[in-house]
Design a protein around this motif. Structure first.
Motif, mmCIF file in Angstrom:
data_model
loop_
_atom_site.group_PDB
_atom_site.id
_atom_site.type_symbol
_atom_site.label_atom_id
_atom_site.label_comp_id
_atom_site.label_asym_id
_atom_site.label_seq_id
_atom_site.Cartn_x
_atom_site.Cartn_y
_atom_site.Cartn_z
ATOM 1 N N GLY A 191 42.681 33.385 29.679
ATOM 2 C CA GLY A 191 44.131 33.207 29.758
ATOM 3 C C GLY A 191 44.554 31.763 29.630
ATOM 4 N N THR A 192 43.740 30.844 30.161
ATOM 5 C CA THR A 192 44.034 29.416 30.035
ATOM 6 C C THR A 192 43.924 28.974 28.576
ATOM 7 N N CYS A 193 42.925 29.475 27.893
ATOM 8 C CA CYS A 193 42.790 29.173 26.459
ATOM 9 C C CYS A 193 44.056 29.575 25.711
ATOM 10 N N GLU A 216 52.215 33.087 23.832
ATOM 11 C CA GLU A 216 52.743 33.988 24.848
ATOM 12 C C GLU A 216 51.616 34.824 25.462
ATOM 13 N N PRO A 217 51.792 35.272 26.713
ATOM 14 C CA PRO A 217 50.755 36.090 27.359
ATOM 15 C C PRO A 217 50.443 37.361 26.574
ATOM 16 N N MET A 218 49.185 37.767 26.624
ATOM 17 C CA MET A 218 48.722 39.011 26.023
ATOM 18 C C MET A 218 48.094 39.834 27.137
ATOM 19 N N ASN A 263 56.057 28.926 35.391
ATOM 20 C CA ASN A 263 55.069 29.228 34.356
ATOM 21 C C ASN A 263 55.261 30.625 33.778
ATOM 22 N N ALA A 264 54.978 30.740 32.486
ATOM 23 C CA ALA A 264 55.181 32.016 31.790
ATOM 24 C C ALA A 264 54.380 33.151 32.410
ATOM 25 N N ASP A 265 53.200 32.821 32.969
ATOM 26 C CA ASP A 265 52.358 33.857 33.554
ATOM 27 C C ASP A 265 52.588 33.988 35.063
ATOM 28 N N TRP A 307 50.238 40.481 34.467
ATOM 29 C CA TRP A 307 49.617 39.182 34.185
ATOM 30 C C TRP A 307 48.444 39.282 33.231
ATOM 31 N N PRO A 308 48.268 38.288 32.398
ATOM 32 C CA PRO A 308 47.119 38.283 31.480
ATOM 33 C C PRO A 308 45.819 38.080 32.238
ATOM 34 N N SER A 309 44.725 38.419 31.595
ATOM 35 C CA SER A 309 43.398 38.219 32.194
ATOM 36 C C SER A 309 42.998 36.755 32.107
#
Length: 299
Positions: free
Chosen positions: A87-89, A97-99, A169-171, A232-234
């Motif tokens: 997720g940081t990458c 954007e988050p996946m 933060n977006a996440d 939340w993304p992984s």
């Protein structure tokens, strides 16, 4: 006299040769970095121990700082590899954007890193250091809250200890409200991350922001709410390695994949707890885990 001069010249040549050798890095040396927090220290040390067992010389460059520092060190060639989060990458490096799908996220990041950064990702572990929300078990039981959907229904009863970064933060909160809708908490106060569990223990708040591999989550008094709608993304732990380093030392891949396969979220909670709560040294915690779970497994 001539013999004496010749002897001195030989000694001088030998000393010059030794000086030239000093500081040279072996062709078999791998430079491993870490960020500046407990989990990164532990995982980087596990990578180092595994590679040393596989016959590599390891140069440890730990406690470098945040993502920007480690990424720059990789691009300069000051590091060969370090532990990162999928997720940081995506969010911090690629600025995307988050996946939500972890496999899609991993495949996308790996592809872009290879195409644009001359780096690649080895196998990700199932250890997921994502965003989370934590309550004391007594409060969660009192209001019947097990999931974030349950939390939303009871938000008006809950005192939330938040953090500024989580709100922005977006996440963080944007991902939460984008998935679940608005939360009308009884109160929202902002605190430093370091005291969040103390606030809950001392009944100063009912809910706090957590990371899902926090060592404090091994305490049965705390409960991590289930993200039942996957807001939340992984943030799976993953070795990021320079492609030229991997091409030079292909054995690294299998060696570190074995480490990743041994790490899951509960394991990282336990390892982090030994450092953050029991005050053991990260290298000792890593060495003990390696001895018990990875020793003898060569890549």
């Amino acid at each position: 006299m001539k013999k004496r001069i010749l002897s001195l010249l030989i000694i001088l040549v030998m000393l010059t040769g030794l000086a030239g050798c000093k500081g040279k890095t072996s062709e078999n040396t791998v430079k491993i970095g870490s960020k500046d927090f407990t989990e990164s220290f532990i995982v980087a040390e596990l990578y180092a121990l595994a590679l040393e067992q596989a016959g590599f010389e390891v140069e440890r460059k730990f406690n470098l700082g945040g993502t920007n520092v480690t990424q720059e060190a990789m691009q300069k060639g000051d590091l060969d590899l370090y532990p990162e989060y999928t997720g940081t990458c995506l969010l911090n490096v690629l600025k995307e954007e988050p996946m939500k799908d972890p496999e899609e996220l991993y495949a996308h990041v790996k592809s872009v890193y290879e195409a644009d950064y001359h780096m690649t990702l080895l196998d990700a572990s199932t250890a997921n250091n994502s965003q989370g929300l934590v309550m004391t078990r007594s409060i969660a039981k009192q209001y019947g809250i097990q999931t974030i959907s349950d939390l939303q229904k009871n938000a008006s009863l809950i005192r939330f200890a938040s953090q500024g970064a989580f709100e922005e933060n977006a996440d963080g909160m944007p991902a939460l409200t984008g998935t679940y809708g608005e939360f009308t908490f009884r109160s929202v106060e902002y605190y430093d991350n370091a005291i969040k569990y103390e606030l809950l223990k001392n009944d100063k708040a009912d809910l706090a922001v957590a990371f899902t591999t926090d060592g404090q989550l091994t305490d049965p008094d705390f409960v991590l709410l289930e993200d039942d709608k996957a807001a939340w993304p992984s943030y799976n732990i993953v070795p990021v390695i320079r492609q030229d380093s991997l091409e030079k030392h292909p054995q690294i891949e299998e060696t570190l994949n074995r480490v990743s396969a041994a790490l899951d979220t509960e394991t990282m909670q336990q390892l982090n707890a030994k450092v953050d709560l029991e005050k053991e040294e990260p290298e000792d915690v890593a060495a003990e885990f390696f001895q018990e779970n990875l020793n003898g497994r060569r890549g």
